[in-house]
Design a protein around this motif. Structure first.
Motif: not given
Length: 486
Positions: A218-233
């Motif tokens: 969960i942690a790994v996916i959060f700090y690797t993928t979350l930037s794309k999600t937040i940037l898209g929002i």
């Protein structure tokens, strides 16, 4: 090295090699055909699906691998364990798919077709039984199945992705490729397994242990993928596309450098089992410095090549990458160190807590900085966040390693590497100044850079170039001996 280990290593190396080479061809095609907006839509919709893919799998790749390995010599227990795990995965996939559907219907109705296609990745998790084949140490079927499907996807991209209107087909190609690569493996399992109906109690006994493996992911996916999600929002798909391609070049290089960790992991686990601490420290010291010998010039090289490489490799939509790639280039040095520490020390030692702490710390920093910097700096905010997060994760693991061992960096050796790489970058810039932005120029720059770095390394007596030639000579010799014996 036994025959079976040699074969497994060959198939894993083959698959990893193809994984590195294919994006070198497909990234320019996709970037130019779909543009920043198309790449961004794919990356953002996939980032949303990633959270539910993770929930569906629930840590089974590592946990299932271990459980199958423990019972692989007992046919009855093997059937029982596999049936329990696959039944539990059916349950988690159904729950995950329902939650994903609700989130899409409530928040992302506008691009429903793209999210519908991405949902195939969640379904693919149900049919993923690679953990079974890894547990019985049959890497051949996993590697060749994935390779066959990825080859089809590769040619699909090359021949059919021409412009932005092909975006739905590109998403479908990726999703079906993933699904079919999992389905193919079921054709190999019917002789090995008899699936049984299992009581819910037996099935759910695996739930808590699987969750223990799930949390670090969960942690790994959060700090690797979350930037794309937040940037898209907070921004738009174009911003996500620019950010995605900013990291793509670094990711290819990092994957290449870190492939050695797959080979070294069994050896390090064996050394820990035998409590051979001195040899562990010596091996880790050599591995990290050998990686630095490649990663330091790679980071300087990526920065030096960006100005002439970006226009022909990524296309006109991504001109800003000339600025962003040099900013994020230090990640090429940092990430392999963090990966080496986790794969060659923390995980073989069973130190999951430190691994998790570094990952969750990175996730927390990612969330805080992305929400703080994106409204002010846009894509640049996410790029800076990625650099800070990877720095934190690596430094955290490094501090722990230095507390537990006598590991130290050879500062004099690293200074020689940095000096050689800096001279290389300056030479590239001076000698190719004014040349056109095309493939030939990039190729010339790579040749000039390689010769310059190698020459400086020899003059400054950096040992790894000589070691590389000795290793290659030894590999060729052993390869010939192996062919004769077989």
């Amino acid at each position: 090295m036994t025959s079976s280990v040699a074969k497994n290593l060959f198939y894993q190396s083959l698959f990893q090699g193809i994984r590195i080479l294919m994006p070198v061809v497909t990234i320019p095609i996709i970037s130019k055909a779909l543009g920043a907006q198309g790449v961004g839509i794919y990356s953002f919709t996939n980032s949303i699906a990633e959270y539910f893919i993770l929930l569906s799998g629930l840590g089974i790749t590592l946990y299932g691998n271990r459980e199958i390995a423990m019972v692989r010599d007992d046919k009855e227990k093997l059937n029982e364990t596999f049936s329990e795990l696959i039944s539990l995965k059916l349950l988690t996939t159904i729950v995950s798919f329902i939650l994903y559907s609700v989130v899409v219907l409530v928040f992302f109705q506008r691009d429903w077709l793209f999210y519908l296609i991405q949902s195939l990745h969640i379904i693919a998790v149900l049919f993923d039984i690679s953990w079974f084949f890894m547990g019985i140490e049959d890497f051949k079927k996993v590697s060749l199945s994935n390779l066959a499907v990825q080859t089809v996807v590769f040619f699909g991209i090359v021949f059919f992705i021409k412009d932005y209107s092909d975006l739905p087909f590109y998403l479908l190609l990726q999703a079906l490729g993933n699904l079919f690569s999992q389905l193919i493996m079921w054709g190999f399992i019917y002789k090995k397994i008899s699936i049984q109906l299992v009581p819910i109690k037996k099935m759910t006994r695996h739930l808590l242990p699987m969750v223990a493996y799930f949390f670090p992911q969960i942690a790994v996916i959060f700090y690797t993928t979350l930037s794309k999600t937040i940037l898209g929002i907070l921004e738009n798909p174009t911003a996500v596309g620019i950010y995605t391609n900013t990291l793509n070049l670094s990711t290819i290089i990092i994957t290449m450098i870190s492939t050695v960790n797959l080979v070294m992991l069994p050896k390090m686990s064996n050394l820990f089992a035998k409590n051979r601490i001195d040899e562990i420290n010596k091996t880790l010291h050599s591995l990290i410095h050998a990686q630095l010998f490649i990663s330091i010039p790679a980071a300087f090289g990526a920065s030096a090549l960006a100005a002439t490489m970006v226009p022909w490799f990524f296309g006109s939509d991504f001109e800003i990458l000339k600025v962003f790639i040099p900013i994020v280039a230090p990640v090429i040095v940092l990430m392999p160190i963090g990966i080496a520490i986790s794969n060659q020390y923390l995980l073989p030692r069973g130190d999951i807590k430190i691994y998790s702490y570094s990952a969750f710390g990175g996730a927390a920093i990612s969330i805080l900085l992305n929400f703080s910097l994106i409204p002010i700096l846009g894509v640049l905010g996410s790029v800076i966040t990625s650099l800070i997060v990877e720095t934190f994760v690596t430094v955290f693991r490094l501090i722990y390693l230095k507390k537990q061992t006598d590991f130290t960096f050879n500062k004099g050796l690293i200074l020689k590497m940095v000096t050689s790489a800096a001279i290389m970058a300056i030479t590239i810039k001076v000698m190719t100044n004014g040349m056109d932005d095309n493939f030939v120029t990039t190729l010339i720059q790579i040749v000039i850079g390689s010769i310059t770095y190698a020459s400086c390394s020899i003059i400054l007596k950096v040992p790894y170039l000589k070691d590389l030639f000795v290793l290659l000579k030894r590999r060729i010799y052993h390869s010939k001996r192996y062919k004769v014996k077989n």
